[in-house]
Design an enzyme around this catalytic site. Sequence first.
Site, PDB file in Angstrom:
ATOM      1  N   SER A   1       0.890  -1.407  -0.063  1.00 41.10           N
ATOM      2  CA  SER A   1       0.002  -0.035  -0.025  1.00 41.10           C
ATOM      3  C   SER A   1       0.754   1.261  -0.020  1.00 41.10           C
ATOM      4  O   SER A   1       0.490   2.155  -0.613  1.00 41.10           O
ATOM      5  CB  SER A   1      -0.988   0.226   1.317  1.00 41.10           C
ATOM      6  OG  SER A   1      -1.664  -1.103   1.045  1.00 41.10           O
TER       7      SER A   1
ATOM      8  N   HIS B   1       0.335   3.595   4.841  1.00 34.24           N
ATOM      9  CA  HIS B   1      -0.571   4.144   3.812  1.00 34.24           C
ATOM     10  C   HIS B   1      -0.261   5.558   3.813  1.00 34.24           C
ATOM     11  O   HIS B   1      -0.019   6.232   2.788  1.00 34.24           O
ATOM     12  CB  HIS B   1      -1.877   3.798   3.979  1.00 34.24           C
ATOM     13  CG  HIS B   1      -2.411   2.514   4.070  1.00 34.24           C
ATOM     14  ND1 HIS B   1      -1.976   1.663   4.825  1.00 34.24           N
ATOM     15  CD2 HIS B   1      -3.150   2.150   3.166  1.00 34.24           C
ATOM     16  CE1 HIS B   1      -2.699   0.495   4.683  1.00 34.24           C
ATOM     17  NE2 HIS B   1      -3.288   0.546   3.545  1.00 34.24           N
TER      18      HIS B   1
END
Length: 351
Positions: free
Chosen positions: A225, A290
């Site tokens: 991610s 993230h």
Amino acid sequence: MGEHPSPGPAVAACAEAERIEELEPEANERLPAAPEDQWKVLFDQMGNKRSNSFRQAILQGNRRLSSKALLDEKGLSLSQRLIRHVAYETLPREIDRKWYYDSYTCCPPPWFMITVTLLEVAFFIYNGVSLNQFVLQVTHPRYLKNSLVYHPRLRAQAWRYLTYIFMHAGVEHLALNVVLQLLVGVPLEMVHGATRIGLVYVAGVVAGSLAVSVADMTAPVVGSSGGVYALVSAHLANIVMNWSGMKCQFKLLRMAVALVCMSLEFGRAVWLRFHPSAYPPCPHPSFVAHLGGVAVGITLGVVVLRNYEQRLQDQSLWWIFVAMYTVFVLFAVFWNIFAYSLLDLKLPPPP
């Protein structure tokens, strides 16, 4: 795809030269400025230098480029339509789109994103077979024993800050990352090349794991991610900054879909992080990676994607963001060396 099977209308034959409007050497500077360029004067002054090779190619290529918009070209083959579509999806200026369309040969192909994706899928299948679990693999007691996962107890093993991208929490985690990096990463690599896209991707991956080691110190990290969010956030920021110049169809809908997918994946990561762990001494993987990827995307990534075929070393903003990234990496390294012992954290046992 390879080379165009037949010269498109954008590349006129010599016999039709009289019917093509020749652009003057300064034509790329005299193109109508987009409205947002008026508040980006400083950004443009710091980042509008072309490499000598690109300037020469533009001056020569302008004589071969049709004066009408590339979108109005008719009679294109399937491969030519695909190349034109990629140009309009990723480039905000018509002169860049025409030059890219006229010069792209698919050699080399977008190998970086495809290779990374295939490796991620292969490792996931291998782990699924060995663990006999494909959904929420991370809840399996033996999952963290893999030598690729980032674990706070094993943070001295430097390769884990990068190799954790080949381990995913489950099929739902892998699916969202693969879809985003193929739909966004492959077209970006076709335009900007493997070196630039690989740089943004790897920088996002490393920033993600380092961010976790600083902000969520007791949690492991898995998944790609960080790199995916770096590419997607850079692409979305580039679209917003050049909104009127981006001529891709349904750009608002595309942005909404990308944001929804990112939000779903991020929400899944947050839920999993605070969900009761299957092995209480160690929490589930962190979601902070993230955020590290997004930070890289809206800094380094924006500069890389904005300056098509321009020398990054000539860009002032490039050096500013490289310096910021370097300072962050050095800070995180020293944090990992000293902070864990100074704070006397109770880390989970080794897997």
